[in-house]
Design an enzyme around this catalytic site. Sequence first.
Site, PDB file in Angstrom:
ATOM      1  N   HIS A   1     -34.702   7.476 -19.470  1.00 22.67           N
ATOM      2  CA  HIS A   1     -35.501   8.684 -19.123  1.00 22.67           C
ATOM      3  C   HIS A   1     -36.364   8.432 -17.820  1.00 22.67           C
ATOM      4  CE1 HIS A   1     -36.876  12.808 -19.813  1.00 22.67           C
ATOM      5  NE2 HIS A   1     -37.499  11.986 -19.734  1.00 22.67           N
TER       6      HIS A   1
ATOM      7  N   VAL B   1      -0.410  16.168   1.395  1.00 24.01           N
ATOM      8  CA  VAL B   1      -0.612  17.020   0.153  1.00 24.01           C
ATOM      9  C   VAL B   1      -0.023  15.919  -0.804  1.00 24.01           C
ATOM     10  CG1 VAL B   1       0.778  18.686   1.165  1.00 24.01           C
ATOM     11  CG2 VAL B   1       2.328  16.370   1.462  1.00 24.01           C
TER      12      VAL B   1
ATOM     13  N   ILE C   1      -8.790  13.754  -1.183  1.00 26.16           N
ATOM     14  CA  ILE C   1      -8.345  14.147   0.332  1.00 26.16           C
ATOM     15  C   ILE C   1      -8.791  14.976   0.731  1.00 26.16           C
ATOM     16  CG2 ILE C   1      -7.443  12.685   2.512  1.00 26.16           C
ATOM     17  CD1 ILE C   1      -5.433  10.557   0.678  1.00 26.16           C
ATOM     18  N   GLY C   2      -7.875  15.732   0.273  1.00 31.37           N
ATOM     19  CA  GLY C   2      -8.245  17.135   0.663  1.00 31.37           C
ATOM     20  C   GLY C   2      -9.700  18.143   0.985  1.00 31.37           C
ATOM     21  N   VAL C   3      -9.737  17.479  -0.830  1.00 29.72           N
ATOM     22  CA  VAL C   3     -11.199  18.113  -0.873  1.00 29.72           C
ATOM     23  C   VAL C   3     -12.764  17.392  -0.786  1.00 29.72           C
ATOM     24  CG1 VAL C   3     -12.910  18.153  -3.502  1.00 29.72           C
ATOM     25  CG2 VAL C   3     -10.992  19.465  -3.394  1.00 29.72           C
TER      26      VAL C   3
ATOM     27  N   GLY D   1       0.881  -0.837  -0.401  1.00 30.19           N
ATOM     28  CA  GLY D   1       0.153   0.073  -0.048  1.00 30.19           C
ATOM     29  C   GLY D   1       0.790   1.463   0.189  1.00 30.19           C
TER      30      GLY D   1
END
Lengths: 457, 457
Positions: B441, B261, B177-179, B138
């Site tokens: 639709h 970051v 991740i930040g957003v 990871g």
Amino acid sequence: MSDYDVIIIGGGPGGYLAAERLGHAGMRVLLAEADTVGGTCLNVGCIPTKSLLHSAKTYRHALDGAMFGVNVTGVQADWSAMQAWKAKTVGTLVGGVQANLRRLGVTIVHEHARVVGAGRVEVAGSVHKADHVIVATGSEPVMPPIPGADGRVVDSTGLLAVEVIPERLVVIGGGVIGVEFASLFAALGSQVDVVELLPEILPFMDTDIASRVRAGIEGVTFHLGCRVESLDGEPGSTTVRFTDADGSEQALTADTVLMAVGRRPRIADSGAAEAGLDLVRGAIRVDDTMRTNLPGVWAVGDVTGRSLLAHAAYRMAEIATANILSLGRVPPGERLREDTIPWAVYAIPESAGVGLSESQAEARGLDVTSAVVPLYLSGRFVAENGVGAPGAVKLVAETGSRVVRGIHMLGTYAPEMIWGAVSVLENELTIDDLRQIVFPHPTVSEGIREASWAIFS
Amino acid sequence: MSDYDVIIIGGGPGGYLAAERLGHAGMRVLLAEADTVGGTCLNVGCIPTKSLLHSAKTYRHALDGAMFGVNVTGVQADWSAMQAWKAKTVGTLVGGVQANLRRLGVTIVHEHARVVGAGRVEVAGSVHKADHVIVATGSEPVMPPIPGADGRVVDSTGLLAVEVIPERLVVIGGGVIGVEFASLFAALGSQVDVVELLPEILPFMDTDIASRVRAGIEGVTFHLGCRVESLDGEPGSTTVRFTDADGSEQALTADTVLMAVGRRPRIADSGAAEAGLDLVRGAIRVDDTMRTNLPGVWAVGDVTGRSLLAHAAYRMAEIATANILSLGRVPPGERLREDTIPWAVYAIPESAGVGLSESQAEARGLDVTSAVVPLYLSGRFVAENGVGAPGAVKLVAETGSRVVRGIHMLGTYAPEMIWGAVSVLENELTIDDLRQIVFPHPTVSEGIREASWAIFS
């Protein structure tokens, strides 16, 4: 000389989409629509029901928020505000369609029109000529002659317009319309019963999925295999009498009764029979390119009886216009493929599917293998619903070739993810191809991926 | 003789999926995971954030319900109940993965393990032999050496565990991740600032879409092109000092600061370098079949640096296991195709995409055409969000061949519908093929259909 290149009769999804495509191609188009542009779907069908169902879902989410850490007090369903939002939505969309048609140079007349022969359409008493005529008159609710029904039932248009949420609602018919309205009003607190003639609701679905949809809809009592015999009573207190599956006589009393046993092509005022158009089972007969038996006369949408879904009407309109614009040559792929038209039911929970059900495949003599997986295999589904919530994916594939023939789903987001399944079927992917498609994690769509690994495992 | 057919180091998405596939195939598999099965994604990544984001969305829906006719008198976000639901979700899913691995006969050891050479893995001091080794260790958050950062910032794992909703949150880094965290806490009422070094957030996205995501997230102030210089202050009142795009010095003070970051492959304790595995940019070098330079040693997931997404790890695990099980022959299609790995961002609003952005296509020297359409062209989108809500679809296609190369979306349901776009790209469909796919639709997915008609129009 013709007055127009194309005259289109009917401004619903089939008619307005054809007008847009042909107008965009520079053709002189007349669109005749006696009522409002947008047809049943936009004005009194798909769109208003989806708007109200979104309100109902928002209401249930507020009531059930504590599970997710959202504590809400004083939750109240404001029906008139829901209706106002619905009206605003419909108005916005109708305005958008009209503006687009105008921008594309389509002439719209709000008059009744009927085809009178090849290249000829009567509009408000005068006959106009065109190289092509597209009949797109849509469909109307079937009102079966059940004793006492007249004046005691509403159709879907009537139910959309009720001024208060019914306390007790009986729905006659367990098809898409019946089930969506049943779910809508049950979510808003009505006591709802559905009476269905067949042994299962939503007969076009794989029965594995249909029975799960039925079990998943909260607050609705379903009466299956029941024949409605008569209605009686006063306005606001109507009794629906029916024979149940055991042959016993039953009765339900409600303030509102919805008749939703189906829709039929709107032929009577279209001029179709008089103009010499071939009919089949009450619909205008078309080939896979939407041509009727009269040269230059085409039919699209519900009036063809090939499919009574708005997006099928869109597709038929595209096929007809592609063939009109190609001047006789059939453009690649521009034929109707009914096996790759998806369906969606926006009840709570939602469901969707495309392709063959297991029983449809077997009826065609195909040797198929199927797998059903629960959606609790999806991490996002569990995070948003819990492990016990209704959700499943069913895959149907040919046993030898492993070609996918049907994908059917119950659970959140199903209508939004099913277009990918259409792509899988259109491309005749095998299960092994499907396994190589990367589904973003975590999504509910991963249920399809899980099913692809469960089948032939 | 080998102790196992395969030893897998790391029990995250790449590792546990490989173990499942190999166990299902009857192989003797040892899975070594020092911590909890499920890895970062399940325990402290994708799943817990999606659970909390669902809670946040439920909270916003309750607050904003009046628009849809749902009135409430009080709405309260109960952070500890949100955390409890998150913990229950994670526990359920971890339990499911463990049970499945046991059912498939996989041996799980909760010990640190490291590769020591071809076919050899050291687990808690003893060396085990296997025909194949899969390294799936990871990644871990990057903690840049910014003066004063140490002890004053949390990583994503730390922020998931905070005991109260921060009043003021500063997020360093505008990646996924930040957003997602910025959007989560803004939705719950925090005052949130994001400080990003680059001129736009979410740099992997088409900038058309990224800028719309940024504009669509309510309650977050984005500081673009800003370099963080230092942090100072007391616990609970930290000041982040940065230089803005104009070169001016700025400062923000918050009770909580998230450092987001980026993440880097977890190599240090894996034994990779010592065992002689080739590294590239701090990751284990693999070919498109997940083979490393050592025979029988494979690497999958974040540790390869090829993609740091859980579903990419799944796909890499499938490729590795398919190649292991096929005994040397490359099974059809079992190679990594990075251009068809989708991404999804679960902020409010959601976004997703797959394939090349316009600028990526141009950087490859492709002649492409693109189209962006607003989602207010979708009736369902309007019914559920209103015309002004953020939503768009961007298509990128090759100009000559009209082959679709990228599909990018902003708006509700985007992550759930993007798998269909993966199918479109995997099958190298043209715009003309895409136009023949029937979208149900009314759905938001019809935005993709609208884009297919807007491009080359």
